[in-house]
Write an enzyme that holds these catalytic residues in place. Structure first.
Site, PDB file in Angstrom:
ATOM      1  NE  ARG A 124      28.706 -29.452  -5.014  1.00 50.85           N
ATOM      2  CZ  ARG A 124      28.530 -30.555  -5.712  1.00 50.85           C
ATOM      3  NH1 ARG A 124      27.523 -31.359  -5.424  1.00 50.85           N
ATOM      4  NH2 ARG A 124      29.324 -30.883  -6.690  1.00 50.85           N
ATOM      5  CG  ASN A 162      28.509 -35.675  -1.582  1.00 50.31           C
ATOM      6  OD1 ASN A 162      28.332 -36.884  -1.732  1.00 50.31           O
ATOM      7  ND2 ASN A 162      28.619 -34.843  -2.592  1.00 50.31           N
ATOM      8  CD  GLU A 163      32.229 -35.964  -5.257  1.00 46.71           C
ATOM      9  OE1 GLU A 163      32.245 -34.755  -5.523  1.00 46.71           O
ATOM     10  OE2 GLU A 163      32.154 -36.848  -6.112  1.00 46.71           O
ATOM     11  CD  GLU A 320      28.405 -38.443  -6.409  1.00 45.25           C
ATOM     12  OE1 GLU A 320      28.871 -37.821  -7.386  1.00 45.25           O
ATOM     13  OE2 GLU A 320      28.233 -37.906  -5.310  1.00 45.25           O
ATOM     14  CD1 TRP A 328      30.067 -32.169 -13.213  1.00 47.14           C
ATOM     15  CD2 TRP A 328      32.196 -32.308 -13.868  1.00 47.14           C
ATOM     16  NE1 TRP A 328      30.467 -33.475 -13.050  1.00 47.14           N
ATOM     17  CE2 TRP A 328      31.775 -33.592 -13.440  1.00 47.14           C
ATOM     18  CE3 TRP A 328      33.509 -32.169 -14.323  1.00 47.14           C
ATOM     19  CZ2 TRP A 328      32.606 -34.711 -13.456  1.00 47.14           C
ATOM     20  CZ3 TRP A 328      34.335 -33.282 -14.342  1.00 47.14           C
ATOM     21  CH2 TRP A 328      33.876 -34.533 -13.910  1.00 47.14           C
ATOM     22  CD  GLU A 368      25.270 -31.267  -9.483  1.00 44.28           C
ATOM     23  OE1 GLU A 368      24.482 -31.813  -8.697  1.00 44.28           O
ATOM     24  OE2 GLU A 368      26.490 -31.439  -9.475  1.00 44.28           O
ATOM     25  CG  HIS A 371      25.191 -34.588 -13.838  1.00 45.04           C
ATOM     26  ND1 HIS A 371      24.952 -35.942 -13.770  1.00 45.04           N
ATOM     27  CD2 HIS A 371      26.486 -34.417 -13.489  1.00 45.04           C
ATOM     28  CE1 HIS A 371      26.071 -36.556 -13.394  1.00 45.04           C
ATOM     29  NE2 HIS A 371      27.017 -35.652 -13.216  1.00 45.04           N
TER      30      HIS A 371
HETATM   31  C1  GAL Z   1      29.915 -34.995  -7.532  1.00 45.38           C
HETATM   32  C2  GAL Z   1      28.977 -34.645  -6.404  1.00 45.38           C
HETATM   33  C3  GAL Z   1      27.524 -34.779  -6.787  1.00 45.38           C
HETATM   34  C4  GAL Z   1      27.296 -34.190  -8.145  1.00 45.38           C
HETATM   35  C5  GAL Z   1      28.194 -34.866  -9.132  1.00 45.38           C
HETATM   36  C6  GAL Z   1      28.014 -34.385 -10.544  1.00 45.38           C
HETATM   37  O1  GAL Z   1      31.104 -34.291  -7.406  1.00 45.38           O
HETATM   38  O2  GAL Z   1      29.217 -35.417  -5.268  1.00 45.38           O
HETATM   39  O3  GAL Z   1      26.742 -34.153  -5.816  1.00 45.38           O
HETATM   40  O4  GAL Z   1      27.591 -32.826  -8.099  1.00 45.38           O
HETATM   41  O5  GAL Z   1      29.536 -34.633  -8.785  1.00 45.38           O
HETATM   42  O6  GAL Z   1      28.879 -35.044 -11.441  1.00 45.38           O
END
Ligand code: GAL
Length: 699
Positions: A124, A162-163, A320, A328, A368, A371
């Site tokens: 992404r 996003n981020e 978030e 990760w 993910e 996660h």
């Molecule tokens: C952020 C991201 C999310 C998801 C998350 C996982 O960096 O904005 O989409 O990937 O981490 O921890």
């Protein structure tokens, strides 16, 4: 500071109440699930007390399945469904991950690494912020989203991309080169000025045409340091500029809807100067993930505190964080009982008015899938979902704190992106310097002593602070040196460290000896830097600091010469090359002081040193002695009330007895339990990892 803060207007509570509320929710990625699951989702959201979701973050391929082809029907249905269930939407502009049809037709939007490799699609965020082609497609999507959902009753905020910069902060492509040159022209106006700033007399680097300038691509040796620093500034600005381009469209088409973009103030994420970005959004939002380790919750507190700083002390959102493990890190451990709530409430303690997670429902497929989420693979019959539901109820209880601002502490830690960027560049005295760790260590030491401290950036008003700690403040332009001097002379107590004051904004050394721009203020002079080899250490005289043992300095040991009679030596080296010479000094400056610490003492050592520095500034802990170090205190306030957050930092119950600040502990109203004793009790017990929120009338 940002011009104002406009928070999302949350829909009325399910009970019909219209009072201010804290936001609670998650990234919601329903495109991963069949329609039946959507119904189940809204049922469970209601159960958990969710009132806000971020929708559409990775929806580009679904909303625009091909060039010129749009499909909003599914998203319309979701917006309506969420609204019907009282759940507001922080709608993403969906530009974060360009779809395969776009990257196939336009591979020129893909980022390029310093080595010249293409960053291919497959994950992404594979786009260049400076690509005119990417902008054309992405901004068309932003317009389409804004037109489609303008006026929709569920829409309460925009979530730009996003981020930004999570994966694509440094792009070395030809687009980046062109944009970098324009940025440099704007900054320097003339090549002469650029040549001077970059010190191009060195290594025959003089430029005679703007087109000769490149990003610092893979080179034979260390690329020009000012070129590197400017490229960092430029890369942050390029993303910020892209943020503003999306924002401007949103503001034009939906002027009533506040715009945010989720920042990443956490750990080692250093490419984006968020202090600067914060001015561009209607409210600040941040993503934070815990990196398990000895200072993990100190780091959470530090990050949340810094977010509050860049938000000017006004409320902000956690957009978030995680209910439990991430996917990760090298090893992804689950959160322990109590962590879910405490982590969330620690953010609230530092000014968060919204608590959201990545993500609502744990994915069954994709990168993910391991996660955590609010609804885990195990489903609603799970400890995680029960924890989520309990937290939802707690946040309802905490509604009264919504909109409250941070009450400044007496101490601040100064955090400076420029010093982070420049201080850690290559070809320096040591490659081991970790700027953020040094700042975190000072912060941890303050927490250990029970001292409330704000984390602020260089644009903040310094006046409220009696003690200002500015560790490794490497980049000190003349104007900042003057401000710090005024601060100290006006009665403030400044503390700084090794490798501070060394360079100006062009990364040029202030000549005449270190700490350069701060030399006069500190009254000391260092002729040569003192980096230590790995494993080497120096002892610092603990007797002088009234400690039981010596402190240990690592990483760095400056040979410090006192050059001003107004300097007092607080501690000397006890061992090493400079044994018997000063290592911690303090100079009287006007009605304040300026102190220098010439070695790295680490969090524990700093907790030994700090009492001397705090005494001079007349700063004392607001916590009773037995709670210091075990409980973190923060204060938020409205016009009418002060809210005291007491966060148990330990895994054991902690009893807080006596006074907090000036008030007997039991005389406060406990916002979470609702109790107020007629006969005030003199103690309160926080369960392991527990949090109490006490209310008292504002003085
Ligand atoms: C952020 C991201 C999310 C998801 C998350 C996982 O960096 O904005 O989409 O990937 O981490 O921890």
């Amino acid at each position: 500071m940002n011009r104002r803060t406009t928070l999302p207007r949350l829909l009325p509570a399910p009970d019909g109440g219209s009072r201010a509320r804290l936001a609670y929710g998650a990234d919601y990625n329903p495109e991963q699930w069949p329609r039946e699951v959507w119904q189940e989702d809204v049922r469970l959201m209601r159960r958990a007390g969710v009132n806000l979701v971020s929708l559409g973050i990775f929806s580009w391929a679904r909303v625009q399945p091909d060039d010129g082809v749009w499909d909003f029907a599914w998203l319309d249905e979701l917006m309506d469904l969420l609204h019907a269930h009282g759940i507001a939407v922080d709608l993403a502009t969906a530009t974060a991950s360009p779809p395969p049809w776009l990257t196939t037709a336009h591979p020129e939007i893909l980022p390029v690494t310093a080595e010249g490799a293409t960053v291919w699609p497959g994950a992404r965020q594979h786009w260049r912020p400076t690509s005119p082609v990417f902008r054309e497609y992405a901004l068309r999507l932003v317009s389409a989203m804004a037109k489609q959902y303008a006026g929709h009753p569920a829409l309460v905020a925009w979530h730009v991309n996003n981020e930004l910069g999570c994966h694509n902060v440094y792009d070395y492509s030809d687009d980046a080169a062109r944009a970098f040159r324009l940025w440099l022209r704007d900054r320097y106006q003339s090549l002469d000025r650029l040549n001077h700033a970059w010190g191009t007399a060195f290594w025959s680097q003089r430029y005679s045409d703007w087109d000769q300038i490149l990003p610092p691509r893979l080179a034979a040796s260390h690329p020009n340091p000012t070129q590197q620093l400017d490229f960092k500034r430029f890369s942050s600005d390029a993303l910020k500029d892209y943020l503003c381009a999306e924002r401007d469209i949103l503001r034009r088409l939906t002027p009533e809807t506040p715009v945010t973009s989720n920042f990443m103030v956490m750990g080692g994420t250093k490419g984006m100067n968020y202090a600067d970005w914060a001015r561009e959004v209607d409210f600040v939002s941040n993503d934070h993930y815990v990196h398990p380790g000895p200072q993990d919750r100190d780091e959470l507190s530090f990050s949340a505190n810094l977010v509050s700083g860049i938000a000017g002390g006004r409320p902000w959102y956690v957009m978030e964080h995680s209910t439990s493990a991430v996917n990760w890190q090298p090893v992804n451990v689950a959160k322990r009982p109590g962590d879910l709530a405490r982590d969330s409430l620690l953010h609230v303690a530092h000014g968060a008015d919204g608590i959201c997670f990545f993500q609502w429902r744990q994915s069954a497929a994709g990168a993910e899938k391991y996660h955590s989420a609010m609804v885990p693979h195990a489903g609603e019959d799970s400890a995680v979902f029960r924890g989520v539901t309990e937290l939802g109820a707690t946040l309802v209880e905490l509604a009264p704190v919504a909109g409250s601002v941070r009450e400044p502490a007496a101490v601040a830690v100064l955090f400076d992106w420029e010093s982070w960027w420049a201080g850690e560049q290559d070809s320096h005295p040591t490659s081991r310097l970790d700027y953020r760790q040094e700042a975190l260590d000072w912060y941890s030491a303050l927490l250990a002593l029970g001292i409330r401290a704000d984390v602020i950036t260089t644009d903040a008003d310094l006046a409220p602070y009696r003690l200002l700690v500015a560790p490794v403040l490497h980049v000190v332009p003349g104007e900042l040196a003057a401000r710090l001097t005024r601060y100290a002379e006006g009665g403030g107590h400044l503390v700084t460290t090794y490798f501070s004051g060394v360079v100006d904004e062009n990364d040029h050394v202030w000549l005449g000896g270190y700490p350069g721009a701060l030399r006069e203020l500190l009254g000391v002079r260092v002729e040569e830097f003192g980096p230590l080899l790995d494993g080497d250490a120096v002892a610092v005289d603990g007797d002088a600091l009234s400690l039981d043992g010596d402190l240990t300095g690592t990483l760095w040991a400056d040979r410090v010469d006192v050059v001003d009679p107004a300097v007092e030596v607080l501690a000397e080296y006890r061992s090493g090359e400079h044994a018997g010479r000063p290592v911690v000094t303090r100079r009287r400056a006007g009605s304040g002081t300026a102190a220098y610490v010439g070695t790295r003492l680490g969090a524990e050592g700093l907790a030994g040193l700090l009492p001397r520095l705090l005494d001079a500034a007349e700063v004392r802990s607001e916590l009773p002695a037995a709670a210091r170090g075990r409980v973190e205190l923060t204060v938020r306030r409205t016009e009418d009330h002060r809210y005291l957050f007491l966060v148990n930092r330990t895994d054991e119950a902690v009893t807080v007895t006596g006074l907090v600040g000036d008030v007997l502990i039991g005389a406060h109203e406990d916002v979470l339990t609702g109790t107020r004793e007629d006969v005030p009790q003199s103690h309160l017990t926080l369960p392991p990892r527990g949090v109490a929120v006490l209310r008292e009338p504002a003085p």
